[in-house]
Write an enzyme that holds these catalytic residues in place. Structure first.
Site, PDB file in Angstrom:
ATOM      1  N   ASP A  65      -4.090   6.228  -5.899  1.00 21.06           N
ATOM      2  CA  ASP A  65      -2.702   5.731  -5.888  1.00 21.06           C
ATOM      3  C   ASP A  65      -1.903   6.270  -4.708  1.00 21.06           C
ATOM      4  OD1 ASP A  65      -3.048   4.461  -8.528  1.00 21.06           O
ATOM      5  OD2 ASP A  65      -3.026   6.503  -9.298  1.00 21.06           O
ATOM      6  N   GLY A  79      -1.503   4.854  -1.763  1.00 19.82           N
ATOM      7  CA  GLY A  79      -0.911   3.812  -0.921  1.00 19.82           C
ATOM      8  C   GLY A  79      -1.885   3.230   0.076  1.00 19.82           C
ATOM      9  N   LYS A  80      -3.166   3.223  -0.294  1.00 22.21           N
ATOM     10  CA  LYS A  80      -4.214   2.746   0.626  1.00 22.21           C
ATOM     11  C   LYS A  80      -4.051   1.271   0.972  1.00 22.21           C
ATOM     12  CE  LYS A  80      -7.299   4.193  -2.327  1.00 22.21           C
ATOM     13  NZ  LYS A  80      -6.435   4.999  -3.216  1.00 22.21           N
ATOM     14  N   HIS A 138      -4.497  -2.172  -5.565  1.00 23.41           N
ATOM     15  CA  HIS A 138      -3.908  -1.998  -4.240  1.00 23.41           C
ATOM     16  C   HIS A 138      -2.695  -2.914  -4.104  1.00 23.41           C
ATOM     17  CE1 HIS A 138      -7.892  -0.235  -2.494  1.00 23.41           C
ATOM     18  NE2 HIS A 138      -7.345   0.496  -3.432  1.00 23.41           N
ATOM     19  N   THR A 139      -1.520  -2.286  -4.040  1.00 18.97           N
ATOM     20  CA  THR A 139      -0.262  -3.027  -4.006  1.00 18.97           C
ATOM     21  C   THR A 139       0.195  -3.236  -2.570  1.00 18.97           C
ATOM     22  OG1 THR A 139       0.370  -2.050  -6.132  1.00 18.97           O
ATOM     23  CG2 THR A 139       2.124  -3.052  -4.819  1.00 18.97           C
ATOM     24  N   GLN A 188      -9.616   4.329  -5.447  1.00 14.15           N
ATOM     25  CA  GLN A 188      -9.384   5.605  -6.116  1.00 14.15           C
ATOM     26  C   GLN A 188      -9.157   6.725  -5.081  1.00 14.15           C
ATOM     27  OE1 GLN A 188     -12.504   3.837  -7.456  1.00 14.15           O
ATOM     28  NE2 GLN A 188     -10.968   2.637  -8.500  1.00 14.15           N
ATOM     29  N   THR A 213      -3.030  -0.484 -14.614  1.00 11.44           N
ATOM     30  CA  THR A 213      -2.862  -0.158 -16.033  1.00 11.44           C
ATOM     31  C   THR A 213      -1.413  -0.117 -16.474  1.00 11.44           C
ATOM     32  OG1 THR A 213      -2.783   2.219 -15.569  1.00 11.44           O
ATOM     33  CG2 THR A 213      -4.958   1.242 -15.972  1.00 11.44           C
ATOM     34  N   ARG A 219       0.196   2.516 -16.536  1.00 14.60           N
ATOM     35  CA  ARG A 219       0.390   3.847 -17.113  1.00 14.60           C
ATOM     36  C   ARG A 219       1.247   4.721 -16.197  1.00 14.60           C
ATOM     37  NH1 ARG A 219      -5.605   5.902 -18.560  1.00 14.60           N
ATOM     38  NH2 ARG A 219      -5.984   5.064 -16.472  1.00 14.60           N
ATOM     39  N   SER A 258       4.413   6.713   6.421  1.00 15.65           N
ATOM     40  CA  SER A 258       4.958   5.562   5.702  1.00 15.65           C
ATOM     41  C   SER A 258       6.265   5.970   5.034  1.00 15.65           C
ATOM     42  CB  SER A 258       3.960   5.074   4.647  1.00 15.65           C
ATOM     43  OG  SER A 258       4.554   4.117   3.798  1.00 15.65           O
TER      44      SER A 258
END
Length: 432
Positions: A14, A16-17, A42-43, A225, A302, A304, A415
């Site tokens: 998580d 930011g890849k 991946h957002t 991951q 998820t 979460r 970033s």
């Protein structure tokens, strides 16, 4: 001469890849996924429009890029078709630009059923999987009983293999876990309904990559991951089921390790973790809650909430060792705006009083570990959407410099927001 660059998470995922992969894909011809499955989230935010990719490489949003899914990825046909449908509904050409290794293991409904059943049985001791069948699919691969993409194209043989595997799984599901069995005919019909679509995208990924290397084009490998979730090097057993580290590039795509020119590690300016497992710098106070709120720390797949903590230089040093990281991209620097003081974990105090500067290898060795912090002044100025290094507050520059000193690797990209343009490239990985 083309360059080959791997982008991977240097913390617990998580980081930011997806955004950074998307940013750098204007320089490449191929983007390659080499491990994991549709448990990755991946957002990407481009011109304000949000896209979440789980299985298809982030390069799919660039028209000039061909996306490859290597043999190290466990492939859910159902998830693939769903994601393709979402992208095609937006006018994005997927089928002509996505190539899949025929050696990819398949994720089928019995893997998902087993994943859920096991987690439910473990109760409060659960691993914290995404429940998407990733672990059981990798388990089948190692046990040499798994079905692969190539098996889809011999329907009679596939049906026979599927029946044997379902007998194996359903016996456990019904008699041990006391849940419903997975239906053979429905599983068979569903997968055969999309087999021809997949067949049209199958390619020899290894040969494609080696040809690309010969032609001198740029290649980008997209990790999923993070390093501390690696099956071998992470906080075992609270890990994922694949090699999330740089070594996974070679095994998960067939691209020789000497061909990799640069490894870009992605780090947040703080740390987060989803699910169970050791997290030495975790914050349980208002500061942790504020970081989570400002950073919108909820899982892309998820939903979460993520656990939040201070930057852990000890864990990141381990990532540098394992991955031979060339440079870092630091994301979410802007989340730390407004904090009076910041802390960086520089060492661990073990239960026996020993001070160590490198992370333990096994989860049991993390018990009772205490972080040793170095405190630094924060900054009140806004760094959100700042795109020039000289416009950053001095305290932010000092914070970045101190992290570079502690981990021994430079921050090459910064970033300061979710959009691809809210980024500073201080040293281009493809020009390094």
């Amino acid at each position: 001469m083309g360059k080959s660059v791997a982008i991977l998470g240097a913390q617990w995922g998580d980081e930011g890849k997806g955004k950074i992969v998307d940013l750098l894909t204007d320089r490449v011809k191929y983007v390659v996924r080499y491990q994991g499955g549709h448990n990755a989230g991946h957002t990407l935010i481009i011109n304000g429009e949000k896209t979440v990719l789980r299985l298809i490489p982030s390069g799919i949003l660039r028209d000039n890029v061909t996306c490859l899914i290597g043999n190290g990825v466990v492939l859910s046909p159902e998830a693939l078709m769903k994601e393709m449908g979402e992208l095609e509904a937006r006018g994005i050409n997927v089928r002509d630009r996505l190539k899949i290794s025929e050696a990819c293991p398949l994720i089928l409904p019995y893997h998902v059923a087993m994943d859920h059943a096991r987690e439910a049985a473990l109760g409060k001791n659960k691993i914290g999987t995404t429940g998407r069948g990733i672990g059981p699919a990798y388990e089948d691969k190692v046990a040499r009983r798994g079905l692969r993409v190539s098996d889809l194209f011999d329907k009679e043989a596939f049906a026979e293999k599927l029946k044997d595997i379902l007998d194996y799984y359903n016996f456990q599901l019904v008699h041990y876990y006391k849940v419903e069995p997975v239906d053979f005919q429905k599983t068979l019909d569903d997968v055969f309904a999309i087999a021809d679509v997949i067949k049209g995208m199958v390619a020899d990924v290894t040969t494609l990559l080696h040809q690309a290397r010969k032609e001198g084009v740029n290649i980008l490998f997209e990790g999923a991951q993070g390093t501390m979730l690696d099956i071998d090097h992470g906080t075992y057993p609270f890990v994922t089921s694949s090699n999330t580290t740089a070594g996974g590039v070679a095994t998960g795509s067939g691209f020789g390790p000497r061909n990799l020119d640069y490894v870009l590690g992605i780090i947040k300016a703080y740390c987060t973790r989803v699910g169970s497992g050791p997290f030495t710098t975790e914050l349980f106070d208002e500061v942790g809650a504020e970081i989570a709120r400002k950073g919108n720390e909820f899982g892309a797949v998820t939903g979460r909430p993520r656990r939040c903590g201070w930057f852990d230089a000890v864990a990141v040093r381990r990532a540098v060792q394992i991955n031979s990281i060339s440079g870092f991209c630091m994301t979410k620097l802007d989340v730390l705006d407004g904090f009076e003081e910041l802390k960086i974990c520089t060492a661990y105090k073990m239960p026996n009083g020993e001070i160590v500067e490198y992370a333990p290898m096994a989860a049991k060795d993390w018990k009772g570990v205490e972080p040793i912090y170095e405190t630094m002044p924060g900054w009140s100025e806004n760094t959100f959407r700042v795109t020039k290094r000289e416009e950053l507050p001095q305290a932010a520059l000092d914070y970045i410099k101190r992290i570079e000193e502690l981990v021994g690797v430079p921050v090459d990209i910064l970033s300061t927001g979710p959009d691809r343009v809210e980024t500073m490239i201080l040293r281009d990985p493809f020009a390094a």
